[in-house]
Design a protein around this motif. Structure first.
Motif, mmCIF file in Angstrom:
data_model
loop_
_atom_site.group_PDB
_atom_site.id
_atom_site.type_symbol
_atom_site.label_atom_id
_atom_site.label_comp_id
_atom_site.label_asym_id
_atom_site.label_seq_id
_atom_site.Cartn_x
_atom_site.Cartn_y
_atom_site.Cartn_z
ATOM 1 N N PRO A 30 -9.006 3.198 12.027
ATOM 2 C CA PRO A 30 -8.353 3.367 10.724
ATOM 3 C C PRO A 30 -7.591 2.127 10.253
ATOM 4 C CG PRO A 30 -7.043 4.391 12.419
ATOM 5 C CD PRO A 30 -8.277 3.861 13.097
ATOM 6 N N LEU A 31 -8.308 1.091 9.817
ATOM 7 C CA LEU A 31 -7.624 -0.087 9.286
ATOM 8 C C LEU A 31 -6.822 0.311 8.059
ATOM 9 C CD1 LEU A 31 -10.211 -2.987 9.525
ATOM 10 C CD2 LEU A 31 -8.059 -2.770 10.719
ATOM 11 N N GLY A 32 -5.611 -0.150 8.000
ATOM 12 C CA GLY A 32 -4.730 0.197 6.899
ATOM 13 C C GLY A 32 -3.777 1.330 7.243
ATOM 14 N N ARG A 33 -4.004 1.981 8.364
ATOM 15 C CA ARG A 33 -3.124 3.076 8.789
ATOM 16 C C ARG A 33 -2.781 2.916 10.274
ATOM 17 N NH1 ARG A 33 -7.430 5.421 6.168
ATOM 18 N NH2 ARG A 33 -8.249 6.097 8.156
ATOM 19 N N LEU A 34 -2.600 1.701 10.705
ATOM 20 C CA LEU A 34 -2.311 1.433 12.110
ATOM 21 C C LEU A 34 -0.820 1.567 12.395
ATOM 22 C CD1 LEU A 34 -4.554 -1.709 12.631
ATOM 23 C CD2 LEU A 34 -5.018 0.610 13.382
ATOM 24 N N PRO A 35 -0.475 1.852 13.659
ATOM 25 C CA PRO A 35 0.947 1.845 14.027
ATOM 26 C C PRO A 35 1.515 0.438 13.820
ATOM 27 C CG PRO A 35 -0.381 2.846 15.755
ATOM 28 C CD PRO A 35 -1.329 2.260 14.769
ATOM 29 N N GLY A 36 2.654 0.357 13.215
ATOM 30 C CA GLY A 36 3.263 -0.941 12.930
ATOM 31 C C GLY A 36 3.161 -1.330 11.470
ATOM 32 N N ASP A 37 2.262 -0.682 10.722
ATOM 33 C CA ASP A 37 2.202 -0.914 9.280
ATOM 34 C C ASP A 37 3.456 -0.323 8.642
ATOM 35 O OD1 ASP A 37 -0.242 -2.121 9.583
ATOM 36 O OD2 ASP A 37 -1.403 -0.410 8.893
ATOM 37 N N ILE A 38 4.018 -1.043 7.693
ATOM 38 C CA ILE A 38 5.284 -0.631 7.084
ATOM 39 C C ILE A 38 5.011 0.318 5.927
ATOM 40 C CG2 ILE A 38 7.326 -1.454 5.868
ATOM 41 C CD1 ILE A 38 6.912 -4.123 7.373
ATOM 42 N N SER A 39 5.643 1.491 5.964
ATOM 43 C CA SER A 39 5.510 2.480 4.900
ATOM 44 C C SER A 39 6.881 3.097 4.640
ATOM 45 C CB SER A 39 4.514 3.568 5.305
ATOM 46 O OG SER A 39 4.413 4.525 4.299
ATOM 47 N N ILE A 40 7.359 2.957 3.403
ATOM 48 C CA ILE A 40 8.674 3.469 3.035
ATOM 49 C C ILE A 40 8.513 4.389 1.828
ATOM 50 C CG2 ILE A 40 10.982 2.875 2.241
ATOM 51 C CD1 ILE A 40 10.606 0.154 3.627
ATOM 52 N N ASP A 41 8.979 5.638 1.959
ATOM 53 C CA ASP A 41 8.990 6.610 0.864
ATOM 54 C C ASP A 41 10.430 6.989 0.549
ATOM 55 O OD1 ASP A 41 6.296 6.989 0.252
ATOM 56 O OD2 ASP A 41 6.028 8.386 1.930
ATOM 57 N N GLY A 43 12.225 8.820 -2.696
ATOM 58 C CA GLY A 43 12.197 9.378 -4.046
ATOM 59 C C GLY A 43 10.883 9.099 -4.746
ATOM 60 N N ASN A 44 10.976 8.423 -5.881
ATOM 61 C CA ASN A 44 9.786 8.116 -6.661
ATOM 62 C C ASN A 44 9.148 6.783 -6.274
ATOM 63 O OD1 ASN A 44 10.147 10.448 -8.109
ATOM 64 N ND2 ASN A 44 11.313 9.436 -9.734
ATOM 65 N N VAL A 45 9.712 6.090 -5.306
ATOM 66 C CA VAL A 45 9.231 4.769 -4.927
ATOM 67 C C VAL A 45 8.520 4.855 -3.583
ATOM 68 C CG1 VAL A 45 9.913 2.418 -4.385
ATOM 69 C CG2 VAL A 45 11.135 3.676 -6.146
ATOM 70 N N LYS A 46 7.312 4.281 -3.539
ATOM 71 C CA LYS A 46 6.571 4.207 -2.283
ATOM 72 C C LYS A 46 6.173 2.756 -2.055
ATOM 73 C CE LYS A 46 2.777 6.107 0.301
ATOM 74 N NZ LYS A 46 1.704 7.094 0.367
ATOM 75 N N PHE A 47 6.555 2.216 -0.898
ATOM 76 C CA PHE A 47 6.225 0.841 -0.534
ATOM 77 C C PHE A 47 5.381 0.868 0.725
ATOM 78 C CE2 PHE A 47 7.126 -2.994 1.958
ATOM 79 C CZ PHE A 47 6.710 -3.952 1.051
ATOM 80 N N TYR A 48 4.257 0.149 0.703
ATOM 81 C CA TYR A 48 3.371 0.115 1.864
ATOM 82 C C TYR A 48 2.900 -1.315 2.068
ATOM 83 C CZ TYR A 48 -0.448 1.085 4.995
ATOM 84 O OH TYR A 48 -1.280 1.075 6.079
ATOM 85 N N PHE A 49 3.079 -1.822 3.280
ATOM 86 C CA PHE A 49 2.590 -3.150 3.620
ATOM 87 C C PHE A 49 1.913 -3.086 4.982
ATOM 88 C CE2 PHE A 49 3.043 -7.502 5.285
ATOM 89 C CZ PHE A 49 2.312 -8.154 4.314
ATOM 90 N N PRO A 50 0.589 -3.276 5.025
ATOM 91 C CA PRO A 50 -0.157 -3.158 6.284
ATOM 92 C C PRO A 50 -0.096 -4.434 7.119
ATOM 93 C CG PRO A 50 -1.658 -3.536 4.481
ATOM 94 C CD PRO A 50 -0.283 -3.429 3.883
ATOM 95 N N ILE A 51 1.062 -4.736 7.686
ATOM 96 C CA ILE A 51 1.268 -5.989 8.413
ATOM 97 C C ILE A 51 0.388 -6.094 9.652
ATOM 98 C CG2 ILE A 51 3.272 -5.135 9.690
ATOM 99 C CD1 ILE A 51 3.043 -8.654 8.363
ATOM 100 N N VAL A 52 0.275 -5.027 10.430
ATOM 101 C CA VAL A 52 -0.542 -5.063 11.652
ATOM 102 C C VAL A 52 -2.018 -5.193 11.285
ATOM 103 C CG1 VAL A 52 -1.190 -3.765 13.710
ATOM 104 C CG2 VAL A 52 1.175 -3.779 12.961
ATOM 105 N N THR A 53 -2.437 -4.518 10.242
ATOM 106 C CA THR A 53 -3.821 -4.639 9.785
ATOM 107 C C THR A 53 -4.115 -6.075 9.363
ATOM 108 O OG1 THR A 53 -3.797 -2.346 9.052
ATOM 109 C CG2 THR A 53 -5.501 -3.752 8.131
#
Length: 72
Positions: A30-41, A43-53
């Motif tokens: 699952p590239l893009g959903r690996l452990p270590g990828d940054i995901s912050i939720d 309220g209405n803001v969602k931030f995702y940065f796939p650093i490990v990917t």
């Protein structure tokens, strides 16, 4: 054939192959959903940065370019 045209055709074939493998192999790796990828939720803001990917893709591309230069 012009060397630039030949290079562009080869790069295009490689990109198509990688895209197809990514679509089919995404179930098992699952590239893009690996452990270590940054995901912050929050309220209405969602931030995702796939650093490990990004790191894994960078390593794979570096190894491929090294092997191409080695056998050239």
């Amino acid at each position: 054939m012009n060397p630039l045209a030949k290079t562009l055709v080869i790069v295009g074939i490689i990109l198509i192959t990688v895209g197809l493998l990514w679509q089919v192999g995404g179930k098992w790796f699952p590239l893009g959903r690996l452990p270590g990828d940054i995901s912050i939720d929050k309220g209405n803001v969602k931030f995702y940065f796939p650093i490990v990917t990004c790191i894994i893709i960078s390593i794979v591309i570096s190894l491929i370019s090294y092997l191409v230069r080695l056998f050239k």
